[in-house]
Design a protein around this motif. Structure first.
Motif, PDB file in Angstrom:
ATOM      1  N   THR A 167      -1.289  -7.334  10.041  1.00 50.02           N
ATOM      2  CA  THR A 167      -2.517  -6.984  10.734  1.00 50.02           C
ATOM      3  C   THR A 167      -2.935  -8.111  11.688  1.00 50.02           C
ATOM      4  N   ALA A 219      -5.656  -9.636  11.872  1.00 53.38           N
ATOM      5  CA  ALA A 219      -6.417 -10.657  11.136  1.00 53.38           C
ATOM      6  C   ALA A 219      -5.485 -11.703  10.518  1.00 53.38           C
ATOM      7  N   ASP A 249      -2.876   1.710  10.459  1.00 49.22           N
ATOM      8  CA  ASP A 249      -3.845   0.614  10.557  1.00 49.22           C
ATOM      9  C   ASP A 249      -4.537   0.376   9.222  1.00 49.22           C
ATOM     10  N   GLN A 250      -4.857   1.460   8.491  1.00 46.06           N
ATOM     11  CA  GLN A 250      -5.492   1.334   7.175  1.00 46.06           C
ATOM     12  C   GLN A 250      -4.568   0.642   6.179  1.00 46.06           C
ATOM     13  N   GLU A 270       0.858  -1.179   0.000  1.00 48.28           N
ATOM     14  CA  GLU A 270       0.000   0.000   0.000  1.00 48.28           C
ATOM     15  C   GLU A 270       0.896   1.232   0.000  1.00 48.28           C
ATOM     16  N   MET A 307      -2.018  -1.399   6.872  1.00 47.54           N
ATOM     17  CA  MET A 307      -1.876  -2.799   7.253  1.00 47.54           C
ATOM     18  C   MET A 307      -3.138  -3.594   6.921  1.00 47.54           C
ATOM     19  N   ALA A 308      -4.307  -2.994   7.119  1.00 48.30           N
ATOM     20  CA  ALA A 308      -5.562  -3.686   6.818  1.00 48.30           C
ATOM     21  C   ALA A 308      -5.671  -3.995   5.323  1.00 48.30           C
ATOM     22  N   ALA A 309      -5.312  -3.042   4.478  1.00 49.69           N
ATOM     23  CA  ALA A 309      -5.365  -3.261   3.026  1.00 49.69           C
ATOM     24  C   ALA A 309      -4.394  -4.368   2.615  1.00 49.69           C
ATOM     25  N   GLU A 310      -3.170  -4.309   3.139  1.00 49.31           N
ATOM     26  CA  GLU A 310      -2.192  -5.356   2.829  1.00 49.31           C
ATOM     27  C   GLU A 310      -2.647  -6.700   3.384  1.00 49.31           C
ATOM     28  N   GLY A 311      -3.235  -6.673   4.587  1.00 51.99           N
ATOM     29  CA  GLY A 311      -3.720  -7.904   5.212  1.00 51.99           C
ATOM     30  C   GLY A 311      -4.804  -8.586   4.393  1.00 51.99           C
ATOM     31  N   GLU A 312      -5.718  -7.797   3.847  1.00 54.33           N
ATOM     32  CA  GLU A 312      -6.766  -8.367   2.995  1.00 54.33           C
ATOM     33  C   GLU A 312      -6.166  -9.030   1.765  1.00 54.33           C
TER      34      GLU A 312
END
Length: 159
Positions: A114, A116, A53-54, A41, A56-61
């Protein structure tokens, strides 16, 4: 057996590519080895916690979309469990003995993984408390996976 790395970002440095290619070639006699790159990202240098956090969340998905339910997942994390090469080799051997033929390693981006992704992981592994570039970590991990197979084979490579 299938060994897969799911990694964030592209590998740019030629010398890392060459090193990984050499170990991938060596691994081909033991397993089907693959590396799946997911885009990192784009983000400015100074991020707020919410922006981090945003990212990491995008990369995590993206990471999670590349992992199937049946895969046994190692997440590389500083707070993960450290193992010796021999312990790691035994884990790999035990996983295959007990029916895990698809093993996936996840290397996050510069901000880490993340929650998740860490939750999806079956285990977390650490290579120590040093901070290493994730490009270098790919090479180190590839060599350690190869070393594990050589230890399990009883080869003198490990000595």
């Amino acid at each position: 057996m299938n060994i897969k790395f799911v990694v964030v970002g592209k590998l740019k440095e030629k010398y890392f590519k060459q090193g990984i290619a050499e170990y991938a070639k060596r691994l081909s006699r033991f397993c089907k080895f693959s590396i799946v790159e997911v885009p990192d990202e784009k983000a400015p240098e100074n991020l707020s916690q919410a922006e981090m956090d945003q990212v990491m969340a995008a990369e995590g998905e993206r990471i999670l979309s590349k992992i199937k339910d049946r895969e046994y997942v190692y997440a590389l994390a500083i707070l993960g469990k450290e193992r010796s090469s021999e312990e790691f080799a035994k884990e790999i051997k035990d996983l295959t003995t007990y029916g895990h033929s698809d093993i996936t390693f996840v290397i996050g981006g510069s901000l880490g993984l993340t929650p998740a992704v860490l939750k999806r992981a079956d285990t977390q592994i650490s290579f120590g408390r040093f901070t290493l570039p994730h490009q270098l970590m790919r090479l180190v991990l590839t060599e350690q996976v190869y070393r594990a197979f050589m230890i399990n084979e009883g080869s003198p490579y490990h000595k």
